[in-house]
Design a protein around this motif. Structure first.
Motif, PDB file in Angstrom:
ATOM      1  N   HIS A 238       7.488  15.436  16.421  1.00  0.00           N
ATOM      2  CA  HIS A 238       8.283  14.776  15.392  1.00  0.00           C
ATOM      3  C   HIS A 238       7.393  14.169  14.312  1.00  0.00           C
ATOM      4  CE1 HIS A 238      11.899  14.312  18.305  1.00  0.00           C
ATOM      5  NE2 HIS A 238      12.154  15.246  17.426  1.00  0.00           N
ATOM      6  N   LYS A 239       6.306  13.557  14.743  1.00  0.00           N
ATOM      7  CA  LYS A 239       5.397  12.904  13.802  1.00  0.00           C
ATOM      8  C   LYS A 239       4.799  13.914  12.833  1.00  0.00           C
ATOM      9  CE  LYS A 239       1.206  10.041  13.693  1.00  0.00           C
ATOM     10  NZ  LYS A 239       0.220   9.318  14.545  1.00  0.00           N
ATOM     11  N   ARG A 240       4.299  14.996  13.359  1.00  0.00           N
ATOM     12  CA  ARG A 240       3.625  15.975  12.509  1.00  0.00           C
ATOM     13  C   ARG A 240       4.602  16.669  11.568  1.00  0.00           C
ATOM     14  NH1 ARG A 240       0.644  14.314  16.225  1.00  0.00           N
ATOM     15  NH2 ARG A 240      -1.615  14.630  16.224  1.00  0.00           N
ATOM     16  N   ILE A 241       5.760  17.012  12.061  1.00  0.00           N
ATOM     17  CA  ILE A 241       6.749  17.661  11.201  1.00  0.00           C
ATOM     18  C   ILE A 241       7.195  16.710  10.091  1.00  0.00           C
ATOM     19  CG2 ILE A 241       9.099  18.576  11.145  1.00  0.00           C
ATOM     20  CD1 ILE A 241       8.561  19.627  14.026  1.00  0.00           C
ATOM     21  N   ALA A 242       7.429  15.439  10.434  1.00  0.00           N
ATOM     22  CA  ALA A 242       7.878  14.469   9.433  1.00  0.00           C
ATOM     23  C   ALA A 242       6.804  14.208   8.384  1.00  0.00           C
ATOM     24  CB  ALA A 242       8.282  13.170  10.113  1.00  0.00           C
ATOM     25  N   LEU A 243       5.568  13.981   8.826  1.00  0.00           N
ATOM     26  CA  LEU A 243       4.503  13.652   7.877  1.00  0.00           C
ATOM     27  C   LEU A 243       4.222  14.795   6.911  1.00  0.00           C
ATOM     28  CD1 LEU A 243       1.933  11.722  10.118  1.00  0.00           C
ATOM     29  CD2 LEU A 243       3.535  10.780   8.442  1.00  0.00           C
ATOM     30  N   ILE A 244       4.445  16.018   7.341  1.00  0.00           N
ATOM     31  CA  ILE A 244       4.139  17.170   6.496  1.00  0.00           C
ATOM     32  C   ILE A 244       5.326  17.589   5.635  1.00  0.00           C
ATOM     33  CG2 ILE A 244       3.539  19.629   6.540  1.00  0.00           C
ATOM     34  CD1 ILE A 244       1.778  19.024   8.978  1.00  0.00           C
ATOM     35  N   THR A 245       6.550  17.438   6.158  1.00  0.00           N
ATOM     36  CA  THR A 245       7.705  17.982   5.442  1.00  0.00           C
ATOM     37  C   THR A 245       8.579  16.930   4.761  1.00  0.00           C
ATOM     38  OG1 THR A 245       9.170  17.906   7.396  1.00  0.00           O
ATOM     39  CG2 THR A 245       7.800  19.880   7.115  1.00  0.00           C
ATOM     40  N   SER A 246       8.424  15.663   5.113  1.00  0.00           N
ATOM     41  CA  SER A 246       9.318  14.643   4.566  1.00  0.00           C
ATOM     42  C   SER A 246       8.741  14.003   3.308  1.00  0.00           C
ATOM     43  CB  SER A 246       9.584  13.554   5.614  1.00  0.00           C
ATOM     44  OG  SER A 246      10.201  14.109   6.750  1.00  0.00           O
ATOM     45  N   ARG A 247       9.637  13.596   2.429  1.00  0.00           N
ATOM     46  CA  ARG A 247       9.219  12.922   1.192  1.00  0.00           C
ATOM     47  C   ARG A 247       8.611  11.560   1.495  1.00  0.00           C
ATOM     48  NH1 ARG A 247      11.793   9.347  -2.359  1.00  0.00           N
ATOM     49  NH2 ARG A 247      11.089   9.508  -4.541  1.00  0.00           N
ATOM     50  N   ARG A 248       9.173  10.861   2.505  1.00  0.00           N
ATOM     51  CA  ARG A 248       8.719   9.506   2.804  1.00  0.00           C
ATOM     52  C   ARG A 248       9.093   9.163   4.236  1.00  0.00           C
ATOM     53  NH1 ARG A 248      11.218   4.134   1.143  1.00  0.00           N
ATOM     54  NH2 ARG A 248       9.506   2.635   1.112  1.00  0.00           N
ATOM     55  N   VAL A 249       8.202   8.462   4.934  1.00  0.00           N
ATOM     56  CA  VAL A 249       8.545   7.931   6.250  1.00  0.00           C
ATOM     57  C   VAL A 249       8.634   6.418   6.122  1.00  0.00           C
ATOM     58  CG1 VAL A 249       7.483   9.844   7.503  1.00  0.00           C
ATOM     59  CG2 VAL A 249       6.138   7.794   7.029  1.00  0.00           C
ATOM     60  N   VAL A 250       9.566   5.842   6.892  1.00  0.00           N
ATOM     61  CA  VAL A 250       9.826   4.402   6.821  1.00  0.00           C
ATOM     62  C   VAL A 250       9.859   3.845   8.236  1.00  0.00           C
ATOM     63  CG1 VAL A 250      11.122   4.599   4.667  1.00  0.00           C
ATOM     64  CG2 VAL A 250      12.338   4.754   6.858  1.00  0.00           C
ATOM     65  N   SER A 251       9.838   2.534   8.333  1.00  0.00           N
ATOM     66  CA  SER A 251       9.937   1.921   9.651  1.00  0.00           C
ATOM     67  C   SER A 251      11.316   2.217  10.242  1.00  0.00           C
ATOM     68  CB  SER A 251       9.719   0.411   9.566  1.00  0.00           C
ATOM     69  OG  SER A 251      10.845  -0.235   9.002  1.00  0.00           O
ATOM     70  N   LEU A 252      11.368   2.325  11.556  1.00  0.00           N
ATOM     71  CA  LEU A 252      12.638   2.602  12.222  1.00  0.00           C
ATOM     72  C   LEU A 252      13.637   1.476  11.962  1.00  0.00           C
ATOM     73  CD1 LEU A 252      14.154   4.537  14.128  1.00  0.00           C
ATOM     74  CD2 LEU A 252      13.284   3.173  16.042  1.00  0.00           C
ATOM     75  N   ALA A 253      13.138   0.238  11.897  1.00  0.00           N
ATOM     76  CA  ALA A 253      14.023  -0.900  11.643  1.00  0.00           C
ATOM     77  C   ALA A 253      14.688  -0.772  10.278  1.00  0.00           C
ATOM     78  CB  ALA A 253      13.235  -2.203  11.732  1.00  0.00           C
ATOM     79  N   ASP A 254      13.915  -0.398   9.244  1.00  0.00           N
ATOM     80  CA  ASP A 254      14.494  -0.233   7.902  1.00  0.00           C
ATOM     81  C   ASP A 254      15.494   0.923   7.882  1.00  0.00           C
ATOM     82  OD1 ASP A 254      13.020  -2.328   6.937  1.00  0.00           O
ATOM     83  OD2 ASP A 254      11.491  -1.091   5.969  1.00  0.00           O
ATOM     84  N   TRP A 255      15.151   2.008   8.562  1.00  0.00           N
ATOM     85  CA  TRP A 255      16.055   3.161   8.623  1.00  0.00           C
ATOM     86  C   TRP A 255      17.366   2.774   9.298  1.00  0.00           C
ATOM     87  CZ3 TRP A 255      18.230   5.496  12.879  1.00  0.00           C
ATOM     88  CH2 TRP A 255      18.893   6.713  12.654  1.00  0.00           C
ATOM     89  N   ALA A 256      17.278   2.011  10.397  1.00  0.00           N
ATOM     90  CA  ALA A 256      18.469   1.616  11.136  1.00  0.00           C
ATOM     91  C   ALA A 256      19.393   0.765  10.261  1.00  0.00           C
ATOM     92  CB  ALA A 256      18.072   0.858  12.403  1.00  0.00           C
ATOM     93  N   ARG A 257      18.812  -0.191   9.530  1.00  0.00           N
ATOM     94  CA  ARG A 257      19.620  -1.042   8.648  1.00  0.00           C
ATOM     95  C   ARG A 257      20.303  -0.210   7.560  1.00  0.00           C
ATOM     96  NH1 ARG A 257      15.462  -4.873   9.628  1.00  0.00           N
ATOM     97  NH2 ARG A 257      14.201  -3.994   7.941  1.00  0.00           N
ATOM     98  N   ALA A 258      19.557   0.723   6.985  1.00  0.00           N
ATOM     99  CA  ALA A 258      20.110   1.537   5.904  1.00  0.00           C
ATOM    100  C   ALA A 258      21.212   2.469   6.378  1.00  0.00           C
ATOM    101  CB  ALA A 258      18.982   2.355   5.254  1.00  0.00           C
ATOM    102  N   ASN A 259      21.213   2.796   7.665  1.00  0.00           N
ATOM    103  CA  ASN A 259      22.174   3.752   8.181  1.00  0.00           C
ATOM    104  C   ASN A 259      23.214   3.120   9.110  1.00  0.00           C
ATOM    105  OD1 ASN A 259      21.292   6.748   7.431  1.00  0.00           O
ATOM    106  ND2 ASN A 259      19.434   5.534   7.748  1.00  0.00           N
ATOM    107  N   GLY A 260      23.250   1.784   9.138  1.00  0.00           N
ATOM    108  CA  GLY A 260      24.259   1.098   9.928  1.00  0.00           C
ATOM    109  C   GLY A 260      24.116   1.290  11.425  1.00  0.00           C
ATOM    110  N   VAL A 261      22.887   1.433  11.888  1.00  0.00           N
ATOM    111  CA  VAL A 261      22.610   1.608  13.314  1.00  0.00           C
ATOM    112  C   VAL A 261      21.996   0.315  13.846  1.00  0.00           C
ATOM    113  CG1 VAL A 261      21.329   2.935  15.048  1.00  0.00           C
ATOM    114  CG2 VAL A 261      22.207   4.081  12.985  1.00  0.00           C
ATOM    115  N   ARG A 262      22.502  -0.192  14.943  1.00  0.00           N
ATOM    116  CA  ARG A 262      21.924  -1.401  15.527  1.00  0.00           C
ATOM    117  C   ARG A 262      20.477  -1.143  15.923  1.00  0.00           C
ATOM    118  NH1 ARG A 262      26.637  -1.442  18.505  1.00  0.00           N
ATOM    119  NH2 ARG A 262      25.474  -1.164  20.456  1.00  0.00           N
TER     120      ARG A 262
END
Length: 291
Positions: A238-262
């Motif tokens: 997951h790490k390698r695919i995300a770092l190479i193919t994603s525009r940006r990686v963020v902290s899981l806590a920030d992602w959870a807040r942005a997506n309404g996930v506890r």
């Protein structure tokens, strides 16, 4: 050893990883090198080293760690980094000679009297209630373990690696350095199978790592180690695919807040690897665009 759902998820992720690997080999090498200090610090911490990640990064940069630390810990960081770097750069087949060479590098200037050799007659080792194999049989037992590993074509690569790791640690072939060399060998075997390295974490070693070795020592069951290494492999993929193919990686806590996930739900999903989260500097991260 792992359930069907996890196996299918792993196989699908491996397909995506191999496509990325074919097009971005340099990026994969840089990710592995970027992980070097964390890999070293976590493996040494399993053996009760007091060095932090910041300390380890300073040592690998040729500086001294902050605060007072035993000189041995500084050598442990430098030497394990040298072994891990050699692992990343070598295509030499796994063999007894390679294991002994890496052990010599690991204990250089720490225990030169036992570096680069298996235990000899009279050199017994004990870890808690576990007694390592009779030193007179160690060389043959390691040879047998390597032969079994090379012949293990019926199981998945991770399952074969898990079995070998458990056997290696139960044998405990060295006077010192068994755990660290054993974890280096995990990544050597994964690398030889075309898979990325994993980081065995120190934090939960008393519940998620040592008990798996103890269970193998008494029952010959390595399924728990297979599950642990599979989770770590999923995280590494997951790490390698995300770092190479994603525009940006963020902290899981920030992602959870942005997506309404506890937060606790996101954290549990990350630990089970049912979402593509991964750790950098022991902090959970995820691709910002993941939904």
């Amino acid at each position: 050893m792992i359930n069907r759902t996890t196996r299918e998820r792993t196989d699908a992720l491996l397909g995506a990883y191999r496509d990325v690997a074919a097009h971005h080999p340099e990026a994969l090498q840089q990710i592995a090198l970027a992980e070097l200090a964390e890999t070293v610090q976590q493996s040494n911490a399993i053996e009760n080293s007091t060095l932090t990640l910041d300390d380890t990064e300073r040592i690998l940069a040729g500086q001294l760690p902050s605060g007072r630390h035993d000189l041995r810990e500084i050598y442990e960081a430098r030497n394990l980094a040298a072994v891990t770097t050699d692992l990343l750069l070598t295509s030499e087949p796994l063999s007894t000679d390679l294991i002994l060479r890496w052990h010599g590098m690991l204990l250089d200037s720490i225990r030169d009297d036992v570096a680069g050799r298996f235990r000899r007659a009279g050199e017994w080792v004990r870890v808690g209630a576990h007694l390592g194999a009779n030193p007179e049989f160690v060389s043959g037992l390691i040879s047998d373990a390597l032969t079994r590993y090379r012949a293990d074509v019926t199981s998945s690569p991770v399952d074969a690696v898990a079995r070998f790791h458990c056997e290696f640690e139960v044998i405990h072939p060295f006077v010192d350095g068994n755990g660290r060399i054993g974890r280096v060998l995990i990544n050597k075997q994964l690398q030889d199978a075309g898979l990325p390295p994993v980081i065995v974490r120190a934090k939960n070693r008393q519940t998620d790592y040592y008990p798996l070795l103890d269970r193998y020592a008494t029952t010959d069951a390595h399924d728990g180690m297979t599950r642990l290494l599979t989770l770590l492999l999923l995280e590494s993929l997951h790490k390698r695919i995300a770092l190479i193919t994603s525009r940006r990686v963020v902290s899981l806590a920030d992602w959870a807040r942005a997506n309404g996930v506890r937060g606790n739900v996101a954290s549990n999903k990350a630990k089970r690897q049912t979402i593509p989260a991964f750790r950098i500097r022991d902090h959970w991260m995820i691709a910002e665009e993941y939904r």
